[in-house]
Scaffold this motif. Structure first.
Motif, short mmCIF file in Angstrom:
data_model
loop_
_atom_site.label_atom_id
_atom_site.label_comp_id
_atom_site.label_asym_id
_atom_site.label_seq_id
_atom_site.Cartn_x
_atom_site.Cartn_y
_atom_site.Cartn_z
N THR A 214 0.85 -1.20 0.00
CA THR A 214 0.00 0.00 0.00
C THR A 214 0.88 1.24 0.00
N ASP A 215 0.36 2.30 -0.62
CA ASP A 215 1.12 3.55 -0.64
C ASP A 215 0.76 4.39 0.58
N GLU A 216 1.30 5.59 0.67
CA GLU A 216 1.09 6.44 1.86
C GLU A 216 -0.35 6.88 2.01
N ASP A 217 -1.14 6.78 0.93
CA ASP A 217 -2.56 7.14 0.99
C ASP A 217 -3.46 5.94 1.25
N GLY A 218 -2.83 4.77 1.43
CA GLY A 218 -3.62 3.57 1.70
C GLY A 218 -4.10 2.84 0.47
N ASN A 219 -3.65 3.25 -0.72
CA ASN A 219 -4.05 2.58 -1.94
C ASN A 219 -3.23 1.31 -2.15
N ILE A 220 -3.88 0.27 -2.67
CA ILE A 220 -3.18 -0.98 -2.96
C ILE A 220 -2.38 -0.80 -4.24
N VAL A 221 -1.07 -1.00 -4.14
CA VAL A 221 -0.17 -0.81 -5.28
C VAL A 221 0.85 -1.94 -5.30
N GLY A 222 1.62 -2.01 -6.38
CA GLY A 222 2.67 -3.01 -6.47
C GLY A 222 2.81 -3.56 -7.87
N PHE A 223 3.78 -4.43 -8.04
CA PHE A 223 4.02 -5.04 -9.34
C PHE A 223 2.78 -5.78 -9.84
N ASP A 224 2.15 -6.57 -8.97
CA ASP A 224 0.97 -7.33 -9.39
C ASP A 224 -0.16 -6.42 -9.82
N MET A 225 -0.31 -5.28 -9.14
CA MET A 225 -1.38 -4.35 -9.49
C MET A 225 -1.12 -3.75 -10.88
N ASP A 226 0.12 -3.32 -11.11
CA ASP A 226 0.47 -2.75 -12.42
C ASP A 226 0.35 -3.80 -13.52
N LEU A 227 0.74 -5.03 -13.22
CA LEU A 227 0.63 -6.09 -14.21
C LEU A 227 -0.82 -6.37 -14.55
N MET A 228 -1.68 -6.45 -13.53
CA MET A 228 -3.10 -6.71 -13.80
C MET A 228 -3.74 -5.55 -14.57
N ASN A 229 -3.35 -4.32 -14.25
CA ASN A 229 -3.89 -3.18 -15.00
C ASN A 229 -3.45 -3.23 -16.46
N ALA A 230 -2.20 -3.63 -16.70
CA ALA A 230 -1.70 -3.74 -18.08
C ALA A 230 -2.43 -4.84 -18.84
N ILE A 231 -2.65 -5.97 -18.19
CA ILE A 231 -3.39 -7.07 -18.82
C ILE A 231 -4.82 -6.64 -19.11
N ALA A 232 -5.44 -5.95 -18.14
CA ALA A 232 -6.81 -5.50 -18.31
C ALA A 232 -6.93 -4.53 -19.49
N GLU A 233 -6.00 -3.60 -19.58
CA GLU A 233 -6.02 -2.64 -20.69
C GLU A 233 -5.85 -3.35 -22.02
N ASP A 234 -4.96 -4.32 -22.06
CA ASP A 234 -4.73 -5.07 -23.30
C ASP A 234 -5.96 -5.86 -23.72
N GLN A 235 -6.69 -6.37 -22.76
CA GLN A 235 -7.82 -7.25 -23.05
C GLN A 235 -9.18 -6.56 -23.00
N GLY A 236 -9.18 -5.26 -22.68
CA GLY A 236 -10.42 -4.50 -22.74
C GLY A 236 -11.36 -4.71 -21.57
#
Length: 262
Positions: free
Chosen positions: A52-74
């Motif tokens: 989590t970041d300083e604002d309490g948001n869930i972040v990390g490699f897995d989050m960025d990877l899932m966002n990239a996969i989601a964008e690619d797959q619509g």
């Protein structure tokens, strides 16, 4: 004349209502082309994969990877936090669609959920307090020692096996890795079994607290999990994973999260 004006007003109001309802009904709840929004469960005390970041948001490699996969797959994703041992039950109960949590795609877990193609090779290591010069590998553990692990992870299996074999006095479980690290730091336990890249990240964040000793105790590979039999979603994840690996996005994320050399 007044009746005619009244009728016109009623018609206009009706048209306005129809237009308003149509506009509301066409709003898209996700950023993906399909409008599908999938819930992704994770355990955010597992940096740099899930944190989590300083604002309490869930972040990390897995989050960025899932966002990239989601964008690619619509499609779109939203992340929810669980204890690690609650991730697979969340999938099985339908409370989550996907698990992205640095999860080892082990044979035991494959019996419960379906995994994507693996995306990161890792392994369990032994860590001790930075000033501990007695324990230099798993072979130095003794029957009077306590060893910490995170509940539900592969390190739990290793620790409990050591206890069953009488090689340590007690395997001590923690829901969160940071609590296990603190237990090593305070001397409440003698050592910690945990995934190597995550342990390295804690060492980077808190220098002179813990150190890794010896070689990898196990080798393992991480995968993204879905409910057993959900081939439609699994196919999307695998296709997106392949695409982001081929277009360079995956390597960029490894660099961003300091995983390129781990």
């Amino acid at each position: 004349m007044k009746n005619w004006i009244k009728k016109i007003s009623i018609v206009c109001m009706a048209l306005i209502m129809v237009v308003g309802v149509t506009a509301c009904g066409s709003s898209d709840s996700g950023s993906g082309d399909s409008g599908e929004v999938y819930t992704v469960a994770t355990e955010p005390t597992f940096p740099p994969f899930d944190t989590t970041d300083e604002d309490g948001n869930i972040v990390g490699f897995d989050m960025d990877l899932m966002n990239a996969i989601a964008e690619d797959q619509g499609f779109s994703v939203e992340f929810v936090s669980y204890n690690f041992d609650g991730l697979i039950p969340a999938l099985q109960s339908g409370n989550a669609d996907i698990v992205a949590a640095g999860m080892w795609a082990s044979d035991e877990r494959k019996a419960e959920v379906d995994f994507s193609e693996t995306y990161f090779d890792s392994g369990v290591v032994l860590a001790v307090a930075d000033d501990n010069n007695t324990i230099n590998s798993v072979d130095d553990l003794t029957s009077d020692m306590k060893v910490a692990y995170q509940v539900g992870t592969s390190s739990m299996d290793v620790a409990q096996q050591l206890e069953e074999e009488g090689k340590i006095a007690e395997a001590v479980g923690f829901d969160k890795v940071n609590d296990a690290v603190q237990a090593v730091n305070t001397g409440a336990v003698d050592a910690l079994l945990n995934d190597k890249p995550v342990t390295l990240e804690y060492m980077n964040q808190q220098p002179d607290i813990i150190k890794i000793v010896g070689e990898n105790v196990t080798t393992e590979s991480y995968g993204i999990a879905v409910q057993k039999g959900n081939t439609e979603l699994l196919d999307k994840i695998n296709a997106g994973l392949k695409n982001v690996q081929e277009d360079g996005t995956f390597d960029e994320l490894l660099e961003k999260w300091g995983l390129a050399e781990k």
